[in-house]
Design an enzyme around this catalytic site. Structure first.
Site, short mmCIF file in Angstrom:
data_model
loop_
_atom_site.label_atom_id
_atom_site.label_comp_id
_atom_site.label_asym_id
_atom_site.label_seq_id
_atom_site.Cartn_x
_atom_site.Cartn_y
_atom_site.Cartn_z
CD GLU A 112 -2.11 -1.59 2.73
OE1 GLU A 112 -2.03 -0.73 3.62
OE2 GLU A 112 -2.36 -2.78 2.96
N GLY A 146 1.93 4.97 -0.45
CA GLY A 146 1.29 6.28 -0.57
C GLY A 146 2.33 7.33 -0.88
CB CYS A 179 -1.63 33.86 15.25
SG CYS A 179 -1.36 34.59 16.87
CD GLU A 180 -0.27 27.71 17.95
OE1 GLU A 180 0.35 27.45 18.98
OE2 GLU A 180 -1.45 28.11 17.92
CE1 TYR A 240 -0.59 10.52 4.62
CE2 TYR A 240 1.67 10.27 3.84
CZ TYR A 240 0.45 9.72 4.18
OH TYR A 240 0.27 8.36 4.08
#
EC number: 4.1.1.20
Length: 404
Positions: free
Chosen positions: A263, A265, A332-333, A360
């Site tokens: 599988e 990805g 804002c992080e 991703y």
């Protein structure tokens, strides 16, 4: 010859479609798939694209045209896959911690069910017996992969049924009449050592004696791709040879001729993806020079979530003098893409590109800070195709219900 998009092509795409922008190169996807299928040509192997890496329906349609199957982890991925043209017999459905209704929905759609929980196994057996063949996901208790967050085969993982619960599995299968056609394991991502797969395969071979109707053994995936210039990748050619040898020996000893499933990805789409951003500001502090771009972890969270490394290029000034920058976003992080990275001099307005952004990236994006999601473009046969429009302000409110 390895497929890649040139700096000039990426600059042209940014000019045409704006930034931030995700770009995918179809021919690179094809190259990766053909590399895998060629590496395992000596045995009966099937590949199911793990679409949690990238579910744009155009990407799925293209991968379907290459002959791959589809690995899904939610019923909605299954439904998208069917819309993309995958037939139910080419879809593997491997959810975890879901309500039984979702398992039942997969059964109704006719896909291969991969069950990783004894409770669900028992419910399914009591309701359907052996009328609908299934696969069972095993946790082999093998530590594989890179960052702990992407290792899924260890003793503390929520995934799979422990290999030490074999007696319990046997009791459920015997009492309910379940028809088990496949055994599955997946130990994690970024696996450098092919022997991790072989160790898992040895565990799976030992378990086959308990399941007379087996048709396949699924080794998951986790093939590593290189993120920086001196990085390594999983040697799939060597793995293909060793897996073929292991299956030949197993067949000689047991008389059983099983398929092997994988599988992939990230291996299929990661290197095909580019993420282009614009430098908003160059900010010098007492300790650091920040290059602040028009994106953040709302578009590419992997560096913050997994400490993932993405090579960064300066498309606008590739030959500029080397300087050290910390590349950050405008959220804002704390959204740091790269600490103390040596790059060609970055000027305000310069376009930067993150490589290996096909897996991703957009898939884990969000509207945090009420920021808009970027557009996606597929380059096929040299032609850019807009496959997702850039969000507009109205999209932020589209699903909200104003009741006050």
């Amino acid at each position: 010859m390895s497929q890649s998009l040139s700096r000039e092509q990426l600059l042209s795409l940014a000019q045409e479609f704006g930034t931030p922008l995700y770009v995918y190169h179809a021919e690179k996807i094809k190259e990766q798939y053909e590399t895998l299928s060629g590496a395992f040509s000596a045995i009966k192997a099937r590949f199911f694209f793990a679409c949690k890496a990238l579910t744009n329906i155009n990407i799925l349609k293209y991968i379907n045209s290459l002959g791959a199957g589809l690995d899904c982890v939610s019923i909605y991925e299954v439904r998208i896959g069917l819309m993309a043209g995958f037939t139910p017999d080419r879809i593997l459905f491997t959810p975890n911690c879901v309500d039984f209704d979702e398992i039942d929905a997969g059964r109704a759609l006719g896909v291969t069910l991969n069950i990783d929980n004894i409770s669900i196994l028992e419910q399914f057996g009591n309701r359907y017996g052996g009328s609908y063949p299934i696969c069972i996901r095993i946790n082999p208790h093998i530590m594989g992969g890179g960052n702990y967050k992407i290792s899924t085969g260890h003793v503390d993982s929520k995934f799979g049924i422990s290999v030490h619960q074999m007696r319990h599995i046997e009791r459920v299968v015997k009492t309910t009449g379940l028809n088990v056609k496949g055994l599955h394991m997946h130990t994690g991502s970024d696996i450098k050592d092919v022997n991790v797969f072989l160790a898992g395969l040895e565990v799976m071979f030992e378990m086959t004696a308990h399941f007379p109707n087996l048709e396949f053994v699924d080794l998951g995936s986790g093939f590593k791709v290189p993120y920086h210039e001196d990085d390594v990748r999983t040697d799939v050619v060597a793995l293909g040879k060793k897996v073929a040898e292991a299956f030949a020996q197993f067949k000689a000893e047991s008389g059983r001729d099983l398929e092997v499933w994988f599988e992939p990805g990230k291996f299929i789409v990661s290197e095909a993806g580019y993420f282009i951003v614009k430098t908003n500001v160059v900010k010098t502090t007492t300790a650091t020079v920040f290059a602040g771009v028009n994106s953040g972890f709302n578009h590419l969270i992997r560096p913050m979530m997994y400490e993932a490394y993405h090579r960064i290029g300066n498309l606008s000034n590739p030959d500029g003098p080397s300087r050290i920058y910390t590349v950050v976003g405008h959220i804002c992080e704390t959204d740091t893409f790269a600490w103390d990275r040596t790059l060609p001099e970055i000027r305000e307005g310069d376009l930067l590109v993150f490589y290996n952004a096909g897996a991703y990236g957009f898939e884990m994006s969000s509207n945090f800070n009420s920021r808009l999601k970027p557009a996606e473009v597929l380059v096929l046969n040299g032609k850019p195709l807009l496959i997702r429009r850039r969000q507009e302000f109205e999209d932020l409110l589209r699903d909200q219900i104003d009741v006050l």
